[in-house]
Structures are given as structure tokens and as C-alpha cells.
Design a protein around this motif. Sequence first.
Motif, PDB file in Angstrom:
ATOM      1  N   PRO B  33      81.987-181.078  59.664  1.00 19.74           N
ATOM      2  CA  PRO B  33      81.949-182.323  60.606  1.00 19.74           C
ATOM      3  C   PRO B  33      81.743-181.721  61.826  1.00 19.74           C
ATOM      4  O   PRO B  33      82.670-180.730  62.353  1.00 19.74           O
ATOM      5  CB  PRO B  33      83.274-182.670  60.393  1.00 19.74           C
ATOM      6  CG  PRO B  33      84.145-182.034  59.778  1.00 19.74           C
ATOM      7  CD  PRO B  33      83.350-180.957  59.113  1.00 19.74           C
ATOM      8  N   GLY B  91      73.038-169.453  67.931  1.00 20.58           N
ATOM      9  CA  GLY B  91      73.942-168.602  68.648  1.00 20.58           C
ATOM     10  C   GLY B  91      75.488-168.910  67.954  1.00 20.58           C
ATOM     11  O   GLY B  91      76.077-167.742  67.925  1.00 20.58           O
ATOM     12  N   ILE B  92      75.838-170.097  67.419  1.00 18.98           N
ATOM     13  CA  ILE B  92      77.116-169.927  67.087  1.00 18.98           C
ATOM     14  C   ILE B  92      77.204-170.388  65.432  1.00 18.98           C
ATOM     15  O   ILE B  92      77.674-169.402  64.670  1.00 18.98           O
ATOM     16  CB  ILE B  92      77.875-171.098  67.631  1.00 18.98           C
ATOM     17  CG1 ILE B  92      77.858-171.065  69.167  1.00 18.98           C
ATOM     18  CG2 ILE B  92      79.278-171.291  67.162  1.00 18.98           C
ATOM     19  CD1 ILE B  92      78.525-172.016  70.040  1.00 18.98           C
ATOM     20  N   ARG B  95      76.298-168.001  62.595  1.00 23.50           N
ATOM     21  CA  ARG B  95      77.237-166.831  62.249  1.00 23.50           C
ATOM     22  C   ARG B  95      78.245-167.229  61.490  1.00 23.50           C
ATOM     23  O   ARG B  95      79.148-166.591  60.839  1.00 23.50           O
ATOM     24  CB  ARG B  95      77.709-166.180  63.452  1.00 23.50           C
ATOM     25  CG  ARG B  95      76.670-165.745  64.275  1.00 23.50           C
ATOM     26  CD  ARG B  95      76.858-165.407  65.865  1.00 23.50           C
ATOM     27  NE  ARG B  95      76.021-165.446  66.571  1.00 23.50           N
ATOM     28  CZ  ARG B  95      75.109-164.499  67.068  1.00 23.50           C
ATOM     29  NH1 ARG B  95      75.735-163.025  66.408  1.00 23.50           N
ATOM     30  NH2 ARG B  95      73.835-164.374  67.683  1.00 23.50           N
ATOM     31  N   LEU B  96      78.712-168.546  61.382  1.00 21.60           N
ATOM     32  CA  LEU B  96      80.047-169.261  60.792  1.00 21.60           C
ATOM     33  C   LEU B  96      79.526-169.718  59.493  1.00 21.60           C
ATOM     34  O   LEU B  96      80.366-170.405  58.848  1.00 21.60           O
ATOM     35  CB  LEU B  96      80.561-170.070  61.664  1.00 21.60           C
ATOM     36  CG  LEU B  96      81.134-169.574  62.948  1.00 21.60           C
ATOM     37  CD1 LEU B  96      81.278-170.631  63.868  1.00 21.60           C
ATOM     38  CD2 LEU B  96      82.243-168.604  62.614  1.00 21.60           C
ATOM     39  N   LEU B 101      84.718-174.505  55.314  1.00 21.27           N
ATOM     40  CA  LEU B 101      84.027-175.226  56.497  1.00 21.27           C
ATOM     41  C   LEU B 101      85.160-175.504  57.544  1.00 21.27           C
ATOM     42  O   LEU B 101      84.908-175.888  58.585  1.00 21.27           O
ATOM     43  CB  LEU B 101      84.175-176.552  56.098  1.00 21.27           C
ATOM     44  CG  LEU B 101      85.411-177.611  55.327  1.00 21.27           C
ATOM     45  CD1 LEU B 101      86.076-178.040  56.383  1.00 21.27           C
ATOM     46  CD2 LEU B 101      84.889-178.611  54.617  1.00 21.27           C
ATOM     47  N   VAL B 102      86.222-174.666  57.562  1.00 20.46           N
ATOM     48  CA  VAL B 102      87.308-174.501  58.745  1.00 20.46           C
ATOM     49  C   VAL B 102      86.647-173.829  59.868  1.00 20.46           C
ATOM     50  O   VAL B 102      86.884-174.453  61.025  1.00 20.46           O
ATOM     51  CB  VAL B 102      88.552-174.025  58.309  1.00 20.46           C
ATOM     52  CG1 VAL B 102      89.405-173.795  59.544  1.00 20.46           C
ATOM     53  CG2 VAL B 102      89.273-175.133  57.374  1.00 20.46           C
ATOM     54  N   ARG B 103      86.011-172.713  59.726  1.00 21.16           N
ATOM     55  CA  ARG B 103      85.483-171.889  60.850  1.00 21.16           C
ATOM     56  C   ARG B 103      84.616-172.633  61.690  1.00 21.16           C
ATOM     57  O   ARG B 103      84.793-172.905  63.076  1.00 21.16           O
ATOM     58  CB  ARG B 103      85.095-170.462  60.579  1.00 21.16           C
ATOM     59  CG  ARG B 103      86.265-169.336  60.075  1.00 21.16           C
ATOM     60  CD  ARG B 103      85.702-168.165  59.244  1.00 21.16           C
ATOM     61  NE  ARG B 103      85.083-167.327  60.405  1.00 21.16           N
ATOM     62  CZ  ARG B 103      84.103-166.807  59.945  1.00 21.16           C
ATOM     63  NH1 ARG B 103      84.027-166.482  58.714  1.00 21.16           N
ATOM     64  NH2 ARG B 103      83.537-165.815  60.833  1.00 21.16           N
ATOM     65  N   LEU B 105      84.229-175.709  61.962  1.00 21.28           N
ATOM     66  CA  LEU B 105      84.754-176.736  62.496  1.00 21.28           C
ATOM     67  C   LEU B 105      85.731-176.860  63.715  1.00 21.28           C
ATOM     68  O   LEU B 105      85.486-177.316  64.627  1.00 21.28           O
ATOM     69  CB  LEU B 105      85.736-177.563  61.305  1.00 21.28           C
ATOM     70  CG  LEU B 105      86.429-178.841  61.453  1.00 21.28           C
ATOM     71  CD1 LEU B 105      86.864-179.240  60.079  1.00 21.28           C
ATOM     72  CD2 LEU B 105      87.198-179.045  62.437  1.00 21.28           C
ATOM     73  N   ILE B 106      86.383-175.528  63.507  1.00 20.81           N
ATOM     74  CA  ILE B 106      87.125-175.032  64.939  1.00 20.81           C
ATOM     75  C   ILE B 106      86.161-174.779  65.944  1.00 20.81           C
ATOM     76  O   ILE B 106      86.550-175.087  66.954  1.00 20.81           O
ATOM     77  CB  ILE B 106      88.277-174.084  64.388  1.00 20.81           C
ATOM     78  CG1 ILE B 106      89.181-174.566  63.329  1.00 20.81           C
ATOM     79  CG2 ILE B 106      88.999-173.725  65.557  1.00 20.81           C
ATOM     80  CD1 ILE B 106      90.247-173.495  63.019  1.00 20.81           C
ATOM     81  N   ALA B 107      85.165-174.081  65.745  1.00 19.92           N
ATOM     82  CA  ALA B 107      84.231-173.721  66.470  1.00 19.92           C
ATOM     83  C   ALA B 107      83.776-175.168  67.189  1.00 19.92           C
ATOM     84  O   ALA B 107      83.311-175.021  68.613  1.00 19.92           O
ATOM     85  CB  ALA B 107      83.106-172.848  66.049  1.00 19.92           C
ATOM     86  N   ILE B 109      84.886-177.829  67.671  1.00 17.86           N
ATOM     87  CA  ILE B 109      85.814-178.355  68.500  1.00 17.86           C
ATOM     88  C   ILE B 109      86.125-177.468  70.184  1.00 17.86           C
ATOM     89  O   ILE B 109      86.058-178.057  70.984  1.00 17.86           O
ATOM     90  CB  ILE B 109      87.440-178.356  68.033  1.00 17.86           C
ATOM     91  CG1 ILE B 109      87.375-179.130  66.838  1.00 17.86           C
ATOM     92  CG2 ILE B 109      88.393-178.609  68.948  1.00 17.86           C
ATOM     93  CD1 ILE B 109      88.748-179.014  65.860  1.00 17.86           C
ATOM     94  N   GLY B 110      85.709-176.251  69.748  1.00 11.47           N
ATOM     95  CA  GLY B 110      85.544-175.503  70.916  1.00 11.47           C
ATOM     96  C   GLY B 110      84.838-175.927  71.969  1.00 11.47           C
ATOM     97  O   GLY B 110      84.544-176.027  73.013  1.00 11.47           O
ATOM     98  N   LEU B 111      83.447-175.831  70.994  1.00  7.06           N
ATOM     99  CA  LEU B 111      82.144-176.325  71.787  1.00  7.06           C
ATOM    100  C   LEU B 111      82.514-177.784  72.501  1.00  7.06           C
ATOM    101  O   LEU B 111      81.850-177.994  73.613  1.00  7.06           O
ATOM    102  CB  LEU B 111      81.262-176.535  70.885  1.00  7.06           C
ATOM    103  CG  LEU B 111      79.683-176.874  71.181  1.00  7.06           C
ATOM    104  CD1 LEU B 111      79.171-175.789  72.284  1.00  7.06           C
ATOM    105  CD2 LEU B 111      78.770-177.107  69.888  1.00  7.06           C
TER     106      LEU B 111
END
Lengths: 325, 412
Positions: B33, B91-92, B95-96, B101-103, B105-107, B109-111
Motif C-alpha cells: 500500500p 529511485g526508491i 530497490r525495495l 511488503l513492510v520495507r 510500505l515504510i519507505a 510513509i517516508g515519502l
Amino acid sequence: MISFFAVAGILAIATLALNIQWGYTGLFNIGIGGFMAVGAYTAAILTTPLSDPPPFLPGHLGGFDLPFLVGILAAMAVAGLLGFLIALPTLRLRADYLAIATIGLAEITRLYILNALTITSGTFTIRGLPRPDQDVSDVFGWLTGGQELDVGPVLSNLIIFVIIVVIIVLVYVVMERSTRSPWGRVLKGIREDEDAAAALGKNTFRYKVQVFVIGSMIMGAAGALFAHWFRVAEANTSFVPADTFLIWIMLIIGGSGNNKGAILGAFLVWGLFALTILFTSQLPEFLRLNFSFIRLAAVGAILILLMIYRPQGILGEERVISKMG
Amino acid sequence: MVLQPLINGLIFGGILVLGAVGLTLVYGIRRFPNFAHGDMMALGAFFALSFTMSFLTVLAFPPELMWLALLLAMAVSMVLMAVLGFVLEWGIFRRLHGESLVRPLIASIGLAFIIQNVIRIVWGTSNQNYGFPSQIARSLPLGIRLTDNSLGILIAVVVLVLAIHLVLKYTTLGKSMRATADNWDLARVTGIDVQRVVYATWAIGSALAAAGGALLGLFAVIRPIMGFALLLPIFAAVILGGIGSPYGAMAGGLLIGIGQEVSLPFLFLLSDTSVAVFPFLVALVVIAGMAVILGLWLTDQNRPRQAKYAYASGGVMGALATVILVASAVGALNLYLPFPLFFAMGLQQPSAFKPAIAFMILVLVLLIVPGGLAGLADKPRFKEFMKSVSALPKRATAAGKSLIGRVTPRSK
């Protein structure tokens, strides 16, 4: 200085709570702010003494003037109940459903708090939360047979700080013990491979609900302590999503699945956060005016970089080897 | 008067559709998500705002052609956001990609944090709008009032949704998108360049988000924090529609939009009546009924039209029956109990509480049909249940007829 350590300590409690949910069991809770807000307002409503409402306001629910400890326990109970209610529909499903449901819950909780004028006094905040001074001096009087303890501002800070430290130690010890127990091993099993844990006959749903409720209760307590420390319960600027993800960064940097790391991460990140305030005044005007936004954007950038380059954090997970015999 | 909230809901729902379709496409293919989607809509709105302003001043558009400037700005904003979507994947999120699915997802949120705060730094924190002169709403039959802006939103949404439908159904890209969403590995084995499909999905999803955000600026003000407020309704729409299903997201977006606007009067009641929770329940039941009807309508494409009408009437009857039952129960309890059963919620500003409706629907969907409307098709037991419910009125009339027949002597 004591203010720094007290707030960092409260955040460390919340980080420990997140660690048992995410670090050990893999439950993706991004509604920490909501649980803390519920705890804060429960404590505020129960422990604040009766006072006249400000002009033109109907006044909020409360004025019960109950002891500090009752407030904390009630905060834990209400936050735990909320966690239970949200756990039931979502914990049977994939992790992303829990994430969406918890972030929604946190936002709805905040919206409700900011809107419910007659219960939480909405945007006007609940002021005048007592510190546990009176309770401590009562206990002191009872111990010494009627002597009075005069609690000044310094002692007042110290008392609540000691309480925070005691709670950190308590939560830490209980978590270390429980995560090394058979119960804790089931949690790690669920995190690594839920189907395998279920195939071994464990009722994984029940374990997950237990962990989620326990974590929510501790978050509620942290929220209550937060409100007592600042003597105000407010949801205008605190308990926002940014706070939730600050706690997430603390856990990820410290290393999820590592209780020491959780505490270290909390103090480290809060330290950096507090340090940035010190040099703000020396910045050029553009940076100074937008400082809080730049800091939040930096929080986001750190999250992305951590996810790409070091998802396991600084300390990483602590290896636990079961003792034989 | 009665239909007005429905129309408002349709307009807001149309905007949600644009957000939800983009979100569900990325969700279905990338399998995580994207929590930055709401803020991407906000960014699209601010791009559109800036370009509208610069078209008006730099290119000296006359004020009568303001809508044309906005249309152009919206197109530019969509292109820019499509490029941004491509860059984000490159870019992001490329790589994940992996098991968890958590990595990503957290990225994401950072975005979201980055986008939201960049907007605040660049465009400031105050609310803005396109500066259109205030319009007189034209009156239509049935007491509906519609401004030109709202009409424009509806037209734009219909055009974009139609375009998406054509792309998904008839182009190679759309077909490979659906194939990749279904099964990533199988799609790769059949020779689809999966990474290219992912890039295209990001670009399309982001462009739709930009369009949704830009149109929202016509419906309400443009706020830097509007992305976060949008997040809950679009996620509710995606989950109601079934993750990864663009057509489900369209239905979900409309339902959530209508649900939010229709329940607004009830939220106002919430602020001071003592049996406040009751109208809230009514609204929820009605919405749930609507969802069921539409779900069956969408999923049972092979049924004859009469059967669909039977389902629909069954759903409405069920919802009404529940409302009457709940209403009488609450009424009775409130009459005979010495204290009110429900406290007034005392809402200070009921309209700000609207996202709660979306959240309630989301939790209900998770409880009843976690797969959403698209998942309903795979539930034979649920279909059987609905069939028996919809057959209830028929059986009741039959029973009534036989009862009447027995009591009254047949006249000759």
C-alpha cells in the motif's frame, strides 16, 4: 535536562511497546499516536480536579480527581480495549490491512478528540493535570506517621521522572523475561512463519491479539505519562502521525526485536531531535522559518534510506539461543 | 433537497475514484500500500494551481478562458506527476522489491512526509484556491443545484475513467498490467517485460492522482495537509473495491464519496441529540445495503436483468428492515430505561468528522468481506445468503396470500 530525559523515557516506553508488537511478533501498528492519545485523555479526564470551564465553553467530562495510579491503570484499560476492538477484524488478515486500519484508527481518534467539545473540550485541550505529588506525599505521611512532605517544583519533576524510570525498567524486565519464555518463542515463530506456527498447533490469532492488546496498553500508559509530565492533554500538535513515525524510527534505528536497542534508539533519536533545536537560531532566515518542515522531511528521508540500506537497524536483532537442559 | 447530498457525494466520489484507481493499480502490481498516494494527489493539485496562475499571468489568458488554463495546467501537472511516479519507482521502490511488503510500505510513509513538507516549504501552509469567481449554481429538476465547477469535475472524471477502461481492456499495456497484477512470475514467463509494466503503472497511477488532486481544488480548497485527509477515504475505497481491482476501486470510490456526503446531516444530528448514535447506525446500514447491492450488480454479470432487480430490492428491504428493528429497539430502550442509552457525542464541527464514515465502512468491509466487492464473486455461500434474503419478500407475499386465502372464504 531532566525534561529531555523524561520525554525520552516516555518515548522509550512507547518504543518498547512497539517492539513487542512489531519487533517480536511482526504486527504492523502505525497508530501509536492514537493509543497514546486515548491514554492521555483517559488519565486527564479521571485525574484532573474539578474546575470552572473557561468562558463560552461547556466544560469537558471529568473533574473526578482520582489518584495518579488509577488514571494510569484506566488509561491502560481503555487503550487496551481499543486495541482489542481493532485487533479482532484485522489480525486475521494480511499485515497491510492492520497498517491501514491502525493509521485510520489513530486519525479518527484524533479527529474525535478534537471535535468532542463536551467530553475532551476539543481543540481547547484539558489543562491542569496533576502530577503524582499529592499521592507521594500521602504515602510519605502514611509511612512516617503523619509527617508532611513539601513537594516543590524540583521534587515534583524528580518524582515523575523516577516513576518513568521505574516503568521503563518494569516493562523492560517483563519483556525480556516473557520474550525468552515459550510464549515469546511462539511470537517469534509467528513473525517468521505464521503458517508454520499454526501447523504446530498454536492458535496464532489468539497470541497476536494478546500481544496487540498488551502493546496498546503500554502505549496508553506512555500517553498518560506524557500528559502528566506536561500537565496538559492536547491533540492539536501531539499524537500526530509524525509522532508515530518518530517512534518507528527509534525502533528501527535501535534494531527491532531488541529491547535494549529500543531504549537506545529512543534516547538517541530524541537526543538528535533535541540537539537540532539548539542550533536553529544560528540558521539563515529561510531555513529557520521552515525548520520544523525540513526536520519532518528529513524524518521521511531517513525512513527511506534506512529501508534501502539498513533495514535491521544499528544493533540488529539480539540472538537468543535457548539453553539446553 | 434529498438528492443534493447524493450529487455532492457523486462529485466527491468521482475525485476519490481517480485516487483509488491509481492506488489500487500500484497496490495490485507492486503488492504494497502506497501511503504517499494522498500526498501525491496534493502535490498534483499544487502543480495545477501554480501552472494555472502562470498561464493566466504569463500567457495572458483572458478571464473567460480560465477553465481552459486550468485544463492545460491539469494536463501539465499529470505529465509531471507521471514522470515523478516513474522516478520514484526507479529511485526508491525498485530497490525495495522483495518478499516483505513492510520495507516499501515504510519507505512510502517516508515519502509522504517528504512530499507533504516540501509542499509546505514551497507553497506555504495556508489554504489556497484557483481564484475562480464565485458561481451561481444552476437549478436542475428534482431540486438539484449544480455549479459549473461541479459539472466540469463530473465530465473530467467520466472522460478519465473511460480512458482508463479503454487502456486496461484493449491495449497490450493494459492487458500486461492485468496479467502482472494477477501473477507476477507467470507474466514474466510469458515474456512480459514486468519492470516496464511497473514503470507504466506508476506513471498512470500518479497522473490519475494528479488529476484527482487538481479536481479536488475545484470542489474544496487546496490545503497542504489534504493528502493525509484523503488517504483514509481512498484506502477505504480500494479495500471496499477489492485490492488490485480497478473497477472495484471505481465502485468503492463512488460509494465512499456518497456515503460520506449522505451521512453528513446525520453527523450534524450527532452533535446535540441524546440518542445520537442511532442516526449514525441508520446511515451505516443504508450504506452497507448499497454496497451489497452494487457488489452483486457488478459481480453477477451473467444473471438476467430481472434477477439483478430482485437482488437490489432484496438489499434495500434488508437494510430497511434492519433500520426499523434497530430504531424500535433503541426507541423502546430509551423510553423505559431511567438513563439515555447513548450519550451525545458532542461534536464541535461535525463535517470535520466525515472521514470517520470512510473508516467505519473500511472496518465493516474488513469484518464481512475482506476481499472487497471484487472478492464477493468468489463467495458462493454469500451469494446463496443474498439470494435467500432477496427471496424473502416473495415468500412473505406467498405466505400472506395463502393466509388470506385460508381466512376469507372464496367468493364465487
